[in-house]
Scaffold this active site. Structure first.
Site, PDB file in Angstrom:
ATOM      1  N   ASP A  14       0.884  -1.157   0.000  1.00  0.00           N
ATOM      2  CA  ASP A  14       0.000   0.000   0.000  1.00  0.00           C
ATOM      3  C   ASP A  14       0.935   1.223   0.000  1.00  0.00           C
ATOM      4  O   ASP A  14       2.109   1.108   0.370  1.00  0.00           O
ATOM      5  CB  ASP A  14      -0.857  -0.029   1.273  1.00  0.00           C
ATOM      6  CG  ASP A  14      -1.658   1.235   1.444  1.00  0.00           C
ATOM      7  OD1 ASP A  14      -2.293   1.673   0.468  1.00  0.00           O
ATOM      8  OD2 ASP A  14      -1.629   1.800   2.554  1.00  0.00           O
ATOM      9  N   ASP A  52      -0.137   5.082   0.760  1.00  0.00           N
ATOM     10  CA  ASP A  52      -0.414   6.088   1.794  1.00  0.00           C
ATOM     11  C   ASP A  52      -0.359   5.451   3.178  1.00  0.00           C
ATOM     12  O   ASP A  52      -1.129   4.530   3.477  1.00  0.00           O
ATOM     13  CB  ASP A  52      -1.802   6.706   1.565  1.00  0.00           C
ATOM     14  CG  ASP A  52      -1.850   7.520   0.270  1.00  0.00           C
ATOM     15  OD1 ASP A  52      -0.977   8.357   0.076  1.00  0.00           O
ATOM     16  OD2 ASP A  52      -2.778   7.303  -0.527  1.00  0.00           O
TER      17      ASP A  52
HETATM   18  C1  BG6 Z   1      -5.776   5.937  -0.231  1.00  0.00           C
HETATM   19  C2  BG6 Z   1      -5.839   6.868   0.962  1.00  0.00           C
HETATM   20  O1  BG6 Z   1      -4.506   5.405  -0.342  1.00  0.00           O
HETATM   21  O2  BG6 Z   1      -6.098   6.657  -1.434  1.00  0.00           O
HETATM   22  C3  BG6 Z   1      -7.228   7.514   1.032  1.00  0.00           C
HETATM   23  O3  BG6 Z   1      -5.600   6.123   2.141  1.00  0.00           O
HETATM   24  C4  BG6 Z   1      -7.503   8.234  -0.299  1.00  0.00           C
HETATM   25  O4  BG6 Z   1      -7.259   8.424   2.110  1.00  0.00           O
HETATM   26  C5  BG6 Z   1      -7.399   7.233  -1.441  1.00  0.00           C
HETATM   27  O5  BG6 Z   1      -8.813   8.786  -0.280  1.00  0.00           O
HETATM   28  C6  BG6 Z   1      -7.652   7.870  -2.815  1.00  0.00           C
HETATM   29  O6  BG6 Z   1      -6.661   8.808  -3.074  1.00  0.00           O
HETATM   30  P1  BG6 Z   1      -6.696   9.884  -4.257  1.00  0.00           P
HETATM   31  O7  BG6 Z   1      -5.327  10.517  -4.198  1.00  0.00           O
HETATM   32  O8  BG6 Z   1      -6.933   9.139  -5.533  1.00  0.00           O
HETATM   33  O9  BG6 Z   1      -7.787  10.837  -3.943  1.00  0.00           O
HETATM   34 MG    MG Z   2      -2.737   3.196   3.547  1.00  0.00          MG
END
Ligand code: BG6
Ligand code: MG
Length: 216
Positions: free
Chosen positions: A9, A11
Site C-alpha cells: 500500500d 499512503d
Molecule cells: C488511499 C488513501 O490510499 O487513497 C485515502 O488512504 C484516499 O485516504 C485514497 O482517499 C484515494 O486517493 P486519491 O489521491 O486518488 O484521492
Molecule cells: Mg494506507
C-alpha cells in the site's frame, strides 16, 4: 515461505500522506458546512476518493444534494487542495526503512508492486525516488476498491504469481481485509487493536527487512 513479490500500500506505508488528505478534505468540508474531525478521517484510510466524499456528505446529511457532475466537481476541488500539499514531496518524505527494504527485495529478485487506492500513486512514486525499484503500480480505476481483494490480486496476476507467493503490506483496516480476502500473507503497520486480522503487525516500517520475511 517462498516469497516472490511484496505488494505495498502507499499512503501510510511508503509515505505519510494522511495529514495531507485530512487537511484537503477538511478544507472542502468546512466550505460545505460539515464538521469533520481527525477521528472521522481515520475511517477514510484506504478508501477511494469518491467513497471518502460520500462518507463526508453522509456526515453532513447532504448526500442527496449533489448529482454526479457536482460530485465530480467536489472531488476535483479536494484533489487540488491535496496536490498542492504533496507537490513538495521528495525522498525526504519516505517512511523509515522503506528504501533499504525495497533495495534488499530487488537484490533478491523479489518483485515490488504498489496497490494503492490513490490516483496520485505514480506521481508520488516518482517524487519519492522509487521509480527504478517499483516493478508495477496497479491502476486503481480498473478494479473494485479495498476491502475487495482485486487490487492485490491484480498485482499478483501481473507477475504471474499465486497469492500465497505474495505478501501484502498495509496500514488500514480496509487494506488488511483486502489482503486477507486475496489469500495473501498480510503485514500490517500500526495499531494492533485496529489491524488485528493481519498475520504480522509491526509498529513501524523501520522493522521491515529481509530477516523479517525469512522468519515467517
Ligand atoms: C488511499 C488513501 O490510499 O487513497 C485515502 O488512504 C484516499 O485516504 C485514497 O482517499 C484515494 O486517493 P486519491 O489521491 O486518488 O484521492
Ligand atoms: Mg494506507
Amino acid at each position: 515461505m517462498n516469497i516472490k513479490a511484496v505488494i505495498f500500500d502507499m499512503d501510510g506505508v511508503i509515505t505519510e500522506t494522511s495529514e495531507m488528505h485530512y487537511e484537503a478534505w477538511r478544507t472542502l468540508a468546512e466550505k460545505l458546512g460539515i464538521p469533520f474531525s481527525k477521528e472521522e478521517n481515520e475511517l477514510l484510510k484506504g478508501i477511494s476518493r469518491r467513497d471518502s466524499l460520500l462518507k463526508i456528505l453522509e456526515l453532513g446529511h447532504q448526500v442527496d444534494r449533489y448529482d454526479e457532475i457536482a460530485l465530480d466537481e467536489l472531488m476535483t476541488e479536494k484533489n487540488c487542495h491535496y496536490l498542492t500539499r504533496i507537490g513538495q514531496y521528495t525522498k525526504e518524505q519516505l517512511n523509515p526503512g522503506i528504501y533499504d527494504f525495497m533495495l534488499a527485495l530487488k537484490t533478491h529478485q523479489i518483485k515490488i508492486a504498489v496497490a494503492s487506492a490513490s490516483k496520485s500513486a505514480p506521481f508520488l512514486i516518482d517524487a519519492l525516488g522509487l521509480r527504478d525499484l517499483v516493478d508495477y503500480i496497479v491502476d486503481p480505476t480498473t478494479v473494485p476498491g479495498k476491502p475487495e481483494p482485486d487490487i492485490f490480486l491484480n498485482a499478483a496476476n501481473y507477475f504471474n504469481l499465486k497469492p500465497h507467493e505474495c505478501i501484502g503490506v498495509e496500514d488500514a483496516k480496509a487494506g488488511v481485509e483486502a489482503i486477507k480476502k486475496a489469500g495473501m500473507f498480510c503485514i500490517a503497520i500500526g495499531d494492533a487493536n485496529i489491524l488485528k486480522e493481519a498475520d504480522l503487525i509491526l509498529d513501524s516500517t523501520e522493522s521491515l527487512s529481509l530477516d523479517t520475511l525469512k522468519s515467517l
